[in-house]
Enzyme design. Structure first.
Site, PDB file in Angstrom:
ATOM      1  CE1 TYR A   1       1.637   2.555   8.576  1.00  0.00           C
ATOM      2  CE2 TYR A   1       0.513   4.262   9.836  1.00  0.00           C
ATOM      3  CZ  TYR A   1       0.570   3.436   8.733  1.00  0.00           C
ATOM      4  OH  TYR A   1      -0.408   3.474   7.778  1.00  0.00           O
TER       5      TYR A   1
ATOM      6  NE  ARG B   1      -2.223   0.685   3.832  1.00  0.00           N
ATOM      7  CZ  ARG B   1      -1.580   1.415   4.744  1.00  0.00           C
ATOM      8  NH1 ARG B   1      -1.278   2.669   4.499  1.00  0.00           N
ATOM      9  NH2 ARG B   1      -1.227   0.873   5.894  1.00  0.00           N
TER      10      ARG B   1
ATOM     11  CG  HIS C   1      -5.950   1.987   6.504  1.00  0.00           C
ATOM     12  ND1 HIS C   1      -6.054   0.708   6.014  1.00  0.00           N
ATOM     13  CD2 HIS C   1      -7.109   2.222   7.168  1.00  0.00           C
ATOM     14  CE1 HIS C   1      -7.211   0.189   6.363  1.00  0.00           C
ATOM     15  NE2 HIS C   1      -7.876   1.093   7.065  1.00  0.00           N
TER      16      HIS C   1
END
Length: 392
Positions: free
Chosen positions: A298, A285, A289
């Protein structure tokens, strides 16, 4: 703006509170799956080189290859336009597919018209392959409808926000297909995060026991929001299928040819009455998200850059250019088509009418319901309390 997907990240695992030991006995307990990279079905390398696989291979014409490339480019443009619209306040939220175009277009083009698809909320490329008007995908994210299309018209179910529940729907539908004696198949999409849900595991049990003609397509994009795949499983996801009694295969999720070949084979197997298959599309990805997420908190830049080098669109373009399968005029025309699509999406979204605020109560139950009637009256009174009657 280009992106991609395919190799594995090597992340150091830390055990929480467990004492370290170097004994031979503990070494024997280490999972064998950790010792070597799992087999990955690949037909097109990140450098755009065509390779072959003994079990999964495919022979496509130049026109078909150009069609797959067009699908991925236009899907990416639609996706980027939707992201921009959300940033401009036109959409409440958006879940980008950036980097996952090959997984979705490859699997989507493997379907027959009579097959049925159960998506999550990120399968914009599959919706494109099923002929769903891309602007219909945006109504829910703008808050003007609950889906925007008739699932029976394209055999493409409405988007599912609840993680993993659509795999049970797909399994039940596939069991019905088998009982009806049809030779169609069902394709269910979910992510690596949803693979940890009980619904997914229950769907594996039922589909295996009842030999349902369903293909489970897991887009492993490495991150379940901020949780890496290492926090979800000790073994590659596709190997889970073995424990339920049906085959699993890992495919290069950034290779549109491999995704097409593997999904087509799994769907044909389902149609022959041989039961379910689990496909793990190993991808990445590239975006957040959703637009409410900040992946910089992160993920490292180096990780994204490594995956950008495996971009699914660029690798197919490189192959076609090197093989003389597409000329400059093709790419120029596609760029113009892409611009036109972006303009169309912007215009349609901004022209979407404000829905009837009371319509939410109309289809809750088939017949009347006292509680719904009470809530309808309360909401009507609330709306009437705004200046000018109904609130904006």
């Amino acid at each position: 703006m280009t992106v991609e997907s395919t190799a594995a990240r090597k992340t150091t695992r830390r055990s929480s509170g467990a004492k370290r030991t170097t004994s031979a006995a503990s070494a024997k307990k280490a999972p064998a799956a950790q010792s070597a990279e799992p087999e990955l079905v690949q037909l097109l390398t990140p450098e755009g080189e065509r390779v072959h696989h003994p079990e999964y291979d495919i022979d496509l014409s130049a026109e078909e290859l150009r069609g797959l490339y067009r699908d991925m480019v236009l899907t990416r443009r639609f996706d980027s336009e939707a992201t921009a619209l959300q940033r401009q306040g036109e959409l409440g939220l958006w879940a980008s597919l950036l980097g996952q175009e090959a997984a979705q277009i490859g699997s989507g083009r493997a379907l027959r018209d009579d097959d049925y698809v159960f998506p999550t909320y990120r399968e914009h490329g599959v919706a494109w392959c099923r002929g769903v008007d891309p602007t219909n995908l945006l109504g829910m994210f703008r808050g003007v409808n609950n889906g925007g299309w008739d699932p029976s018209s394209n055999n493409f179910h409405l988007y599912t926000i609840v993680l993993g529940s659509q795999t049970l729907h797909a399994t039940g539908y596939a069991m019905g297909v088998a009982k009806d004696g049809a030779d169609s198949a069902v394709l269910a999409y979910f992510g690596d995060g949803a693979s940890s849900q009980g619904d997914v595991n229950e769907s594996f049990v039922f589909s295996a026991v009842y030999n349902a003609p369903v293909v489970f397509f897991c887009q492993n994009n490495q991150w379940a929001i901020s949780e890496p795949i290492e926090k979800q499983t000790r073994v590659p996801l596709y190997q889970r299928a073995r424990g339920f009694g049906f085959p699993g295969v890992r495919v290069d999720g950034n290779d549109v040819l491999a995704c097409l070949a593997v999904t087509r084979s799994a769907l044909e197997r389902a149609r022959r009455g041989e039961g379910p298959t689990l496909i793990e599309a190993f991808t990445y990805r590239m975006a957040a998200h959703t637009t409410s997420d900040d992946p910089t908190r992160y993920r490292r830049d180096a990780e994204r850059e490594a995956w950008e080098a495996k971009d699914p669109i660029q690798r197919l373009r490189t192959y076609m250019e090197n093989a003389g399968l597409a000329d400059a005029a093709f790419f120029e025309e596609l760029e113009a088509e892409s611009e036109a699509l972006g303009k169309h999406v912007r215009e349609v979204v901004r022209a979407m009418p404000v829905p009837d605020h009371m319509a939410i109560f109309d289809h809750t139950y088939a017949d009347g319901h006292a509680l719904v009637d009470e809530e309808r009256a309360q909401f009507a009174a609330y709306q009437a309390s705004f200046e000018g009657g109904e609130g904006e």
